[in-house]
Design a protein around this motif. Structure first.
Motif, mmCIF file in Angstrom:
data_model
loop_
_atom_site.group_PDB
_atom_site.id
_atom_site.type_symbol
_atom_site.label_atom_id
_atom_site.label_comp_id
_atom_site.label_asym_id
_atom_site.label_seq_id
_atom_site.Cartn_x
_atom_site.Cartn_y
_atom_site.Cartn_z
ATOM 1 N N VAL A 26 2.550 -3.899 -18.156
ATOM 2 C CA VAL A 26 1.731 -3.690 -19.356
ATOM 3 C C VAL A 26 2.221 -2.484 -20.145
ATOM 4 O O VAL A 26 2.343 -2.532 -21.381
ATOM 5 C CB VAL A 26 0.252 -3.547 -18.957
ATOM 6 C CG1 VAL A 26 -0.568 -3.072 -20.126
ATOM 7 C CG2 VAL A 26 -0.281 -4.869 -18.494
ATOM 8 N N ILE A 62 -5.747 -8.129 -13.118
ATOM 9 C CA ILE A 62 -6.760 -7.382 -12.370
ATOM 10 C C ILE A 62 -7.649 -8.340 -11.572
ATOM 11 O O ILE A 62 -7.994 -8.074 -10.417
ATOM 12 C CB ILE A 62 -7.571 -6.495 -13.324
ATOM 13 C CG1 ILE A 62 -6.691 -5.386 -13.855
ATOM 14 C CG2 ILE A 62 -8.738 -5.877 -12.614
ATOM 15 C CD1 ILE A 62 -7.287 -4.678 -15.004
ATOM 16 N N ILE A 63 -7.990 -9.482 -12.193
ATOM 17 C CA ILE A 63 -8.787 -10.465 -11.450
ATOM 18 C C ILE A 63 -7.974 -11.040 -10.290
ATOM 19 O O ILE A 63 -8.505 -11.301 -9.211
ATOM 20 C CB ILE A 63 -9.295 -11.559 -12.405
ATOM 21 C CG1 ILE A 63 -10.232 -10.953 -13.443
ATOM 22 C CG2 ILE A 63 -10.049 -12.626 -11.671
ATOM 23 C CD1 ILE A 63 -10.631 -11.897 -14.515
ATOM 24 N N PHE A 120 0.816 -2.945 -13.710
ATOM 25 C CA PHE A 120 0.632 -1.728 -14.523
ATOM 26 C C PHE A 120 1.920 -1.377 -15.255
ATOM 27 O O PHE A 120 1.920 -1.133 -16.475
ATOM 28 C CB PHE A 120 0.195 -0.596 -13.598
ATOM 29 C CG PHE A 120 0.177 0.756 -14.240
ATOM 30 C CD1 PHE A 120 -0.692 1.023 -15.270
ATOM 31 C CD2 PHE A 120 1.013 1.753 -13.798
ATOM 32 C CE1 PHE A 120 -0.712 2.262 -15.863
ATOM 33 C CE2 PHE A 120 0.997 2.990 -14.379
ATOM 34 C CZ PHE A 120 0.129 3.249 -15.421
ATOM 35 N N SER A 152 -10.394 -16.071 -19.129
ATOM 36 C CA SER A 152 -9.493 -15.144 -19.820
ATOM 37 C C SER A 152 -8.151 -15.798 -20.134
ATOM 38 O O SER A 152 -7.441 -15.326 -21.022
ATOM 39 C CB SER A 152 -9.291 -13.887 -19.003
ATOM 40 O OG SER A 152 -8.882 -14.220 -17.722
ATOM 41 N N VAL A 206 -1.324 -9.596 -24.357
ATOM 42 C CA VAL A 206 -1.104 -8.562 -23.336
ATOM 43 C C VAL A 206 -2.431 -8.128 -22.720
ATOM 44 O O VAL A 206 -2.520 -7.915 -21.500
ATOM 45 C CB VAL A 206 -0.347 -7.366 -23.945
ATOM 46 C CG1 VAL A 206 -0.141 -6.299 -22.906
ATOM 47 C CG2 VAL A 206 0.971 -7.796 -24.476
ATOM 48 N N VAL A 207 -3.485 -8.020 -23.556
ATOM 49 C CA VAL A 207 -4.807 -7.661 -23.016
ATOM 50 C C VAL A 207 -5.288 -8.736 -22.053
ATOM 51 O O VAL A 207 -5.787 -8.446 -20.955
ATOM 52 C CB VAL A 207 -5.801 -7.461 -24.176
ATOM 53 C CG1 VAL A 207 -7.193 -7.286 -23.637
ATOM 54 C CG2 VAL A 207 -5.421 -6.266 -24.991
ATOM 55 N N ASP A 216 -3.456 -8.439 -18.839
ATOM 56 C CA ASP A 216 -3.967 -7.323 -18.038
ATOM 57 C C ASP A 216 -5.216 -7.750 -17.266
ATOM 58 O O ASP A 216 -5.331 -7.507 -16.051
ATOM 59 C CB ASP A 216 -4.280 -6.158 -18.975
ATOM 60 C CG ASP A 216 -4.426 -4.862 -18.237
ATOM 61 O OD1 ASP A 216 -4.051 -4.806 -17.062
ATOM 62 O OD2 ASP A 216 -4.900 -3.895 -18.841
ATOM 63 N N VAL A 217 -6.145 -8.402 -17.965
ATOM 64 C CA VAL A 217 -7.380 -8.860 -17.305
ATOM 65 C C VAL A 217 -7.060 -9.882 -16.217
ATOM 66 O O VAL A 217 -7.620 -9.835 -15.115
ATOM 67 C CB VAL A 217 -8.341 -9.430 -18.358
ATOM 68 C CG1 VAL A 217 -9.539 -10.058 -17.701
ATOM 69 C CG2 VAL A 217 -8.788 -8.346 -19.292
#
Lengths: 132, 86
Positions: free
Chosen positions: B75, B42-43, B72, B20, B34-35, B38-39
């Motif tokens: 983002v 989370i990882i 969070f 990613s 930004v996406v 975010d990934v």
């Protein structure tokens, strides 16, 4: 003791496979909105399974891990929704295979007409895409 | 045996982090980055939790919780900024 370690490891391994699939979707999808879908749904399930595997192997950490899982379940769809809304309002182009865009239509019409003709439109777009 | 499974899943999550990061560096638009961010966060939460499990430090779960909260908020704030300015 050993059997809980192995069970938690298997659950955690399946969660990491979901994480890998989500990352591959973020790289390979053609469109920003598709990337948001792949990156949010797959990684939510992957993180849930990952932390559940740790909770199976280490039962004294269950309250904190449950709090973390609940936090991720609540906040991840919210951030994806905010990202998609911001992308749509700044006018990011969708891919060529997009069939219908409800949000653009509702903001155009301001709800004056109902969305009755959508089924015919979707069918027409699908037949047009089939020819291509 | 069980510890090897956890190590393997941590390794796969690390590979997902690298994959990613490709989108993070290549993304043509700000929101693509930004996406990807975010990934990546989370990882990273999963990785922090599993490092805490392997080292047997339960403090790292709290670190992961605070990291989730901050990512969070980050983002949300970047998306609002891109949409219509702060």
């Amino acid at each position: 003791m050993e059997i809980t370690m192995i069970a938690g490891g298997v659950v955690s391994l399946s969660g990491s496979l979901f994480l890998l699939l989500g990352a591959l979707g973020v790289v390979r999808m053609p469109d920003l909105f598709n990337r948001i879908q792949a990156g949010t749904k797959a990684t939510t399930l992957g993180t849930m399974l990952f932390l559940a595997g740790i909770a199976i192997a280490e039962p004294s950490w269950i309250p904190k891990l449950l709090l973390l899982i609940l936090f991720i379940i609540f906040t991840n769809p919210v951030s994806s929704h905010v990202l998609a809304r911001s992308a749509h309002h700044t006018g990011i182009r969708m891919s060529d295979k997009t069939v219908v865009d409800h949000l653009a239509k509702t903001t155009e019409q301001r709800g004056s007409e109902s969305l009755q003709g959508d089924e015919q439109e979707i069918a027409a777009a699908k037949s047009k895409g089939g020819e291509r | 045996m069980g510890n090897m499974l956890f190590l393997a899943s941590a390794l796969i999550a690390l590979v997902a982090l690298g994959v990613s990061a490709i989108r993070f560096f290549r993304g043509p638009d700000t929101l693509d980055r930004v996406v990807a961010f975010d990934v990546i966060t989370i990882i990273s939460i999963s990785l922090i939790a599993i490092i805490g499990f392997i080292m047997q430090r339960s403090v790292l779960i709290d670190v992961a919780l605070v990291y989730a909260l901050l990512s969070f908020l980050g983002v949300i704030i970047i998306a609002k900024y891109v949409e219509r300015g702060l």
